[in-house]
Design an enzyme around this catalytic site. Structure first.
Site, PDB file in Angstrom:
ATOM      1  N   THR A  91      -4.978  -5.139  15.578  1.00 33.67           N
ATOM      2  CA  THR A  91      -5.605  -5.742  16.763  1.00 33.67           C
ATOM      3  C   THR A  91      -5.191  -7.207  16.953  1.00 33.67           C
ATOM      4  O   THR A  91      -5.996  -8.136  16.702  1.00 33.67           O
ATOM      5  CB  THR A  91      -7.141  -5.652  16.665  1.00 33.67           C
ATOM      6  N   ASP A 107      -9.997  13.920   7.316  1.00 36.42           N
ATOM      7  CA  ASP A 107      -9.185  12.921   6.605  1.00 36.42           C
ATOM      8  C   ASP A 107      -9.068  13.271   5.122  1.00 36.42           C
ATOM      9  O   ASP A 107      -9.303  12.444   4.238  1.00 36.42           O
ATOM     10  CB  ASP A 107      -9.774  11.509   6.780  1.00 36.42           C
ATOM     11  N   HIS A 158       0.840  -1.203   0.000  1.00 36.32           N
ATOM     12  CA  HIS A 158       0.000   0.000   0.000  1.00 36.32           C
ATOM     13  C   HIS A 158       0.876   1.253   0.000  1.00 36.32           C
ATOM     14  O   HIS A 158       0.689   2.165  -0.809  1.00 36.32           O
ATOM     15  CB  HIS A 158      -0.919  -0.012   1.228  1.00 36.32           C
TER      16      HIS A 158
HETATM   17  O1  LIG Z   1      -0.864   5.261   3.746  1.00 34.77           O
HETATM   18  C1  LIG Z   1      -1.933   5.562   4.258  1.00 34.77           C
HETATM   19  O2  LIG Z   1      -2.992   5.767   3.593  1.00 34.77           O
HETATM   20  C2  LIG Z   1      -2.026   5.764   5.763  1.00 34.77           C
HETATM   21  C3  LIG Z   1      -1.157   6.987   6.064  1.00 34.77           C
HETATM   22  C4  LIG Z   1      -1.702   7.760   7.254  1.00 34.77           C
HETATM   23  C5  LIG Z   1      -0.862   8.957   7.555  1.00 34.77           C
HETATM   24  C6  LIG Z   1      -0.836  10.031   6.664  1.00 34.77           C
HETATM   25  C7  LIG Z   1      -0.039  11.117   6.961  1.00 34.77           C
HETATM   26  C8  LIG Z   1       0.718  11.155   8.127  1.00 34.77           C
HETATM   27  C9  LIG Z   1       0.680  10.062   8.981  1.00 34.77           C
HETATM   28  C10 LIG Z   1      -0.112   8.961   8.714  1.00 34.77           C
HETATM   29  C11 LIG Z   1      -1.532   4.539   6.525  1.00 34.77           C
HETATM   30  C12 LIG Z   1      -2.420   3.304   6.478  1.00 34.77           C
HETATM   31  C13 LIG Z   1      -3.874   3.648   6.704  1.00 34.77           C
HETATM   32  O3  LIG Z   1      -4.748   3.220   5.965  1.00 34.77           O
HETATM   33  N1  LIG Z   1      -4.137   4.401   7.751  1.00 34.77           N
HETATM   34  C14 LIG Z   1      -5.509   4.817   8.019  1.00 34.77           C
HETATM   35  C15 LIG Z   1      -6.126   3.941   9.138  1.00 34.77           C
HETATM   36  C16 LIG Z   1      -5.411   4.110  10.433  1.00 34.77           C
HETATM   37  C17 LIG Z   1      -4.255   3.469  10.767  1.00 34.77           C
HETATM   38  N2  LIG Z   1      -3.853   3.837  11.995  1.00 34.77           N
HETATM   39  C18 LIG Z   1      -4.749   4.766  12.497  1.00 34.77           C
HETATM   40  C19 LIG Z   1      -4.779   5.456  13.724  1.00 34.77           C
HETATM   41  C20 LIG Z   1      -5.825   6.347  13.938  1.00 34.77           C
HETATM   42  C21 LIG Z   1      -6.810   6.526  12.971  1.00 34.77           C
HETATM   43  C22 LIG Z   1      -6.800   5.843  11.745  1.00 34.77           C
HETATM   44  C23 LIG Z   1      -5.744   4.968  11.526  1.00 34.77           C
HETATM   45  C24 LIG Z   1      -5.523   6.277   8.435  1.00 34.77           C
HETATM   46  O4  LIG Z   1      -4.417   6.838   8.682  1.00 34.77           O
HETATM   47  O5  LIG Z   1      -6.641   6.810   8.470  1.00 34.77           O
HETATM   48  C25 LIG Z   1      -2.266   2.575   5.143  1.00 34.77           C
HETATM   49  C26 LIG Z   1      -2.235   1.085   5.444  1.00 34.77           C
HETATM   50  C27 LIG Z   1      -2.200   0.903   6.933  1.00 34.77           C
HETATM   51  C28 LIG Z   1      -1.930   2.302   7.502  1.00 34.77           C
HETATM   52 ZN   LIG Z   2      -2.795   5.143   1.820  1.00 29.98          ZN
END
Ligand SMILES: O=C(O)[C@H](CCc1ccccc1)CC1(C(=O)N[C@@H](Cc2c[nH]c3ccccc23)C(=O)O)CCCC1
Ligand SMILES: [Zn+2]
Length: 308
Positions: free
Chosen positions: A195, A227, A148
């Site tokens: 989890t 977001d 990803h």
């Molecule tokens: O790459 C991405 O789209 C996400 C990148 C998030 C991010 C962006 C900018 C600065 C810091 C972090 C990371 C991932 C993601 O989908 N994150 C979601 C879900 C999530 C992960 N950890 C979290 C903690 C709190 C809330 C939501 C989340 C998000 O950031 O929304 C991708 C695969 C797994 C983690």
């Molecule tokens: Zn992403």
């Protein structure tokens, strides 16, 4: 060995043993992979570093005996290993040499911050947190998470989809779709590191987005400014379209090739959901013909999620 290249044994985030490619220099081994085509082309490598729970400086991963089995090395072993697999997929299956198409070095940094429950493409490298051990374990432990993140880099060099609202949800979805092609034994995202105390859940489900709180149809599109306009929420709609298509034609790899070609040749920074449908149809026609059964399946896959 050639260029001091060695294959080493490493232990990953979940205690699984795997072979990684390292380099011997200056009397020690480095987590530097010189075995890829990028090295013979440009001398660039896959390199994995550690933040040692800081947030600004990253440090070389080194090991005296080339057996990478310390608990502090696990996140790096998986970040390095899966980055190599993602490089191999793009090169061998899609003919792309690294994320820029020109053999650019691939850099990862693990153990970012403390108990950090996320990962990200920072613009020049991948960055992974260790998780707090309850919501997440070290996020590089999941092949689909690494795929990803690296696909965000591919998207920057291909369509350049702006990371907000519909183009941002497509940016997100293309990362999930390519991740599901590579980590292909389920339709879940992040399940291997999410989890640890709960089985069967995931960050996202491409087959059933609603299972993890995402819309699966255009009439459920979430209008929000949070977001970046709901990019991690509304990605459920194109994710479901990809799932519909891949399952209807019976091939994730063909679906992935069409998705990649659409991003490289037919999508731009401002492409919206309807534009993504058109781009995937153009890519499908270019690769397999507009009279192919794939073309019909693709139209049906998008109309099933209300995108025209
Ligand atoms: O790459 C991405 O789209 C996400 C990148 C998030 C991010 C962006 C900018 C600065 C810091 C972090 C990371 C991932 C993601 O989908 N994150 C979601 C879900 C999530 C992960 N950890 C979290 C903690 C709190 C809330 C939501 C989340 C998000 O950031 O929304 C991708 C695969 C797994 C983690
Ligand atoms: Zn992403």
């Amino acid at each position: 060995a050639v260029n001091h290249v060695h294959s080493a044994t490493g232990v990953g985030v979940r205690g699984d043993t795997k072979s990684i490619n390292t380099t011997y220099k200056n009397g020690t081994y480095y987590m530097e992979d010189r075995t890829k085509y990028m090295y013979s082309q440009k001398g660039s490598t896959i390199n994995t570093y550690t933040f040692n729970n800081g947030t600004s400086s990253q440090y070389y991963m080194t090991d005296a005996d080339n057996t990478w089995n310390a608990s502090t090395q696990r996140a790096a072993v998986d970040a390095h290993y899966y980055a190599g697999k993602v490089y191999d997929y793009y090169y061998n299956s899609l003919g792309r040499n690294s994320y820029d198409g020109n053999g650019h070095a691939i850099i990862s940094g693990v153990r970012y911050s403390s108990r950090y429950n996320n990962a990200f493409w920072e613009g020049t490298q991948m960055v992974y947190g260790d998780g707090d051990g309850s919501t997440f374990i070290a996020l590089s432990g999941a092949y689909d998470v690494v795929a990803h993140e690296l696909t965000h880099a591919v998207t920057e060099y291909t369509s350049g989809l702006v990371y907000s609202y519909q183009s941002g949800a497509l940016n997100e979805s293309w990362s999930d779709a390519m991740a599901s092609v590579m980590d292909s034994n389920d339709w879940l995202i992040g399940e291997d590191v999410y989890t640890p105390g709960i089985s069967g859940d995931a960050l996202r489900s491409m087959s059933n987005p609603a299972a993890e709180g995402q819309p699966a149809h255009m009439n459920q599109y979430v209008n929000t400014s949070s977001d970046n306009g709901g990019v991690h929420t509304n990605s459920g709609i194109p994710n479901k379209a990809f799932y519909n298509f891949a399952t209807s034609i019976g091939s994730r790899s063909i679906a992935g090739k069409i998705w990649y070609t659409a991003s490289r040749d037919y999508m731009t920074s401002s492409t919206n959901f309807s534009g993504a449908r058109a781009a995937t149809l153009s890519a499908c026609a270019a690769l397999y013909g507009s009279g192919s059964s794939y073309y019909t399946s693709l139209k049906n896959a998008w109309s099933a999620v209300g995108v025209y």
